[in-house]
Write a protein that holds these residues in place. Structure first.
Motif, short mmCIF file in Angstrom:
data_model
loop_
_atom_site.label_atom_id
_atom_site.label_comp_id
_atom_site.label_asym_id
_atom_site.label_seq_id
_atom_site.Cartn_x
_atom_site.Cartn_y
_atom_site.Cartn_z
N TYR A 74 -40.54 -99.54 -53.31
CA TYR A 74 -41.04 -99.98 -54.62
C TYR A 74 -39.88 -100.40 -55.54
O TYR A 74 -39.91 -101.50 -56.12
N VAL A 78 -39.03 -104.09 -57.05
CA VAL A 78 -38.90 -104.34 -58.49
C VAL A 78 -37.57 -105.03 -58.79
O VAL A 78 -37.51 -106.01 -59.53
N THR A 93 -42.86 -103.68 -62.92
CA THR A 93 -43.00 -102.28 -62.49
C THR A 93 -44.47 -101.88 -62.31
O THR A 93 -44.80 -101.16 -61.38
N LEU A 97 -46.73 -101.29 -58.49
CA LEU A 97 -47.08 -99.89 -58.17
C LEU A 97 -47.92 -99.74 -56.88
O LEU A 97 -47.75 -98.77 -56.16
N TRP A 100 -45.95 -98.69 -53.86
CA TRP A 100 -45.69 -97.25 -53.68
C TRP A 100 -46.91 -96.56 -53.05
O TRP A 100 -46.76 -95.82 -52.08
N PHE A 101 -48.10 -96.84 -53.58
CA PHE A 101 -49.31 -96.21 -53.04
C PHE A 101 -49.53 -96.60 -51.58
O PHE A 101 -49.80 -95.76 -50.73
#
Lengths: 115, 158
Positions: A74, A78, A93, A97, A100-101
């Motif tokens: 992640y 970014v 950002t 996200l 990340w998930f």
């Protein structure tokens, strides 16, 4: 309820402490290290051990490895977007996200054999 | 000196910026606890490495840099975004340390070690691994000449 209040207060204090460290240090690439500090785990693992024991906390720490790998993907994404595409930091950002998930849950499912 | 600390920088943080960080940090800790209770420690553990204040932190870095340039009479939009990108690259290096922290906790907690010693060891491993990763990237030890040229401006910006 008391546990949740403790979590909130200790978590807020530890996260703010690491955020202050990030402000103090220069250059920014070094200060960025504190953006990925183990602030949440330092704040909550102690409470988890007190309530559920060390084995439970160790299981959480095992999953945290996948979360850290996902955070790496992640943060790299970014950084790449901000340096090349030039969108605002908040937009980059928040819109990334799901990276990340996606990575963390995929790793937990593939490597951690969850559920 | 490669990296240095400037304590006076804390004075530049406004009260609402402290509040944002405190509330986000506290909220994610509560969420991690609730998710762990509802879905088990495997799922809850993921949120111990959730980028809790990273979006707020990156946008504050961008805003600070933008204001800094604006005071000098320049448009700091691009500069602000580049510095936020450099900050994010640093966070990516920090994640290597974060994984080290998690591995130490995972392997050491079930053993006959006190909780405090596990925390101290894990924090030490986090810091050492993060700084080492940052240093290797800064020195560009494993980069090609082309990649060095591409990232040179970013490190100058930091």
């Amino acid at each position: 309820m008391t546990e949740l209040v403790f979590r909130f207060l200790i978590g807020g204090a530890v996260v703010s402490f690491f955020a202050a460290l990030a402000e103090i240090f220069k250059p920014k690439s070094f200060a960025g290290l504190f953006g990925a500090a183990p602030s949440i785990s330092l704040a909550t693992i102690g409470i988890t051990i007190a309530h559920y024991g060390k084995a439970y906390a160790a299981t959480e720490a095992h999953s945290m490895v996948f979360g850290a790998i996902a955070f790496f993907c992640y943060a790299s994404a970014v950084s790449w977007f901000l340096m090349r595409i030039k969108i605002s930091a908040l937009a980059a950002t928040l819109s990334l996200l799901p990276v990340w998930f996606g990575v963390s849950i995929a790793l937990l499912w593939l490597v951690g054999r969850w559920p | 000196m490669i990296a240095h600390a400037r304590l006076s920088a804390i004075k530049g943080i406004r009260p609402h910026e402290w509040a944002i960080r405190f509330v986000f940090g506290g909220a994610v800790c509560v969420a991690a606890g609730l998710i762990s209770k509802r879905f088990g420690p495997e799922m809850g553990g993921l949120f111990l490495a959730f980028p809790a204040i990273f979006p707020a932190g990156a946008s504050l870095v961008e805003a600070h840099e933008h204001q800094h340039k604006a005071r000098a009479g320049f448009d700091g939009t691009m500069r602000g975004r580049t510095v936020a990108g450099v900050d994010a690259a640093g966070a990516a290096m920090g994640c290597i340390g974060l994984a080290g922290f998690a591995i130490v906790c995972w392997l050491s907690l079930p053993r006959q070690l006190s909780t405090i010693s596990v925390f101290l060891l894990a924090t030490l491993v986090w810091f050492a691994a993060a700084v080492l990763a940052w240093w290797v990237r800064k020195k560009r030890l494993f980069c090609t000449r082309r990649a060095r040229r591409r990232t040179q401006h970013a490190f100058r910006a930091s």
